[in-house]
Design a protein around this motif. Structure first.
Motif, PDB file in Angstrom:
ATOM      1  N   GLU A  61      -2.282   5.183   0.083  1.00 13.32           N
ATOM      2  CA  GLU A  61      -3.271   4.481  -0.740  1.00 13.32           C
ATOM      3  C   GLU A  61      -2.650   4.238  -2.108  1.00 13.32           C
ATOM      4  N   TYR A  62      -2.604   2.976  -2.540  1.00 16.74           N
ATOM      5  CA  TYR A  62      -1.950   2.688  -3.813  1.00 16.74           C
ATOM      6  C   TYR A  62      -2.623   3.466  -4.938  1.00 16.74           C
ATOM      7  N   CYS A  63      -1.828   4.263  -5.659  1.00 13.18           N
ATOM      8  CA  CYS A  63      -2.409   5.170  -6.650  1.00 13.18           C
ATOM      9  C   CYS A  63      -1.696   5.072  -7.993  1.00 13.18           C
TER      10      CYS A  63
ATOM     11  N   HIS B  97      -6.050   9.250  -3.202  1.00 17.91           N
ATOM     12  CA  HIS B  97      -4.743   9.193  -2.560  1.00 17.91           C
ATOM     13  C   HIS B  97      -4.930   9.080  -1.054  1.00 17.91           C
TER      14      HIS B  97
ATOM     15  N   CYS C 178       1.651   9.195   0.966  1.00 18.49           N
ATOM     16  CA  CYS C 178       0.427   8.642   0.396  1.00 18.49           C
ATOM     17  C   CYS C 178       0.359   7.179   0.798  1.00 18.49           C
TER      18      CYS C 178
ATOM     19  N   HIS D  77       3.370   5.493  -6.861  1.00 17.60           N
ATOM     20  CA  HIS D  77       2.829   5.617  -5.499  1.00 17.60           C
ATOM     21  C   HIS D  77       3.913   5.761  -4.430  1.00 17.60           C
TER      22      HIS D  77
ATOM     23  N   MET E 186       5.443   9.214  -3.741  1.00 16.46           N
ATOM     24  CA  MET E 186       4.530  10.324  -3.475  1.00 16.46           C
ATOM     25  C   MET E 186       4.622  10.762  -2.021  1.00 16.46           C
TER      26      MET E 186
HETATM   27 CU1  CUA Z   1      -0.912   8.732  -4.100  1.00 15.31          CU
HETATM   28 CU2  CUA Z   1      -0.371   6.503  -3.424  1.00 15.31          CU
END
Ligand code: CUA
Length: 152
Positions: free
Chosen positions: A136-138, A99, A134, A142, A145
């Motif tokens: 960062e693609y998670c 993340h 966040c 996403h 978040m």
């Molecule tokens: Cu956790 Cu994007």
């Protein structure tokens, strides 16, 4: 004669560039923040301090620590409150995937890697609201978040 000089100059340039790359890689490498420890992601619930995420008062009104867990797709806790003028150290790790951690309006930006603990120190001078997002693609959630910081 001039050809030889030209070739020698070319080689010299290559050597200089190579050294420049090495030097910048070395200096750049030193700027990467070292993880503040490691943790078994599967045992977060049993590992202090992550078994009890939340805000800890170190010096009342001045210094706080926030123990935080990132997971798909939330930060835990999702809302924290600290007084204006406080310096807050975030101690964060990820439970599952990579993340991102960014605080709006602050120069704070790290990656959260499962198994590693990250430390981020931020000063909150004025009352107001910030969001931890966040970056960062998670996965599918996403965009949802985030957590809220309320500076009182
Ligand atoms: Cu956790 Cu994007």
């Amino acid at each position: 004669r001039s050809e030889r000089l030209f070739i020698n100059l070319s080689i010299l340039m290559l050597v200089i560039f190579f050294i420049a790359v090495l030097v910048s890689a070395f200096i750049g490498g030193l700027q990467v923040p070292a993880p503040a420890g490691t943790i078994d992601p599967a045992a977060i619930n049993q590992t202090a301090p992550f078994d009890n995420p939340g805000v800890r008062e170190l010096v009342p009104g001045k210094r706080y620590e926030v123990v935080m867990i990132a997971q798909t797709w939330a930060f835990i806790p999702g809302e924290i409150r600290v007084p204006a003028g406080s310096e807050v150290t975030f101690r964060i790790t990820s439970r599952d995937v990579i993340h991102g951690f960014e605080i709006t309006g602050k120069n704070a930006n790290v990656m959260l890697i499962p198994g590693q603990i990250s430390l981020v120190k931020v000063k909150f001078d004025k009352p107001g609201e910030h969001y931890i997002i966040c970056h960062e693609y998670c996965g599918i959630g996403h965009q949802t978040m985030y957590a809220k910081i309320i500076v009182e």
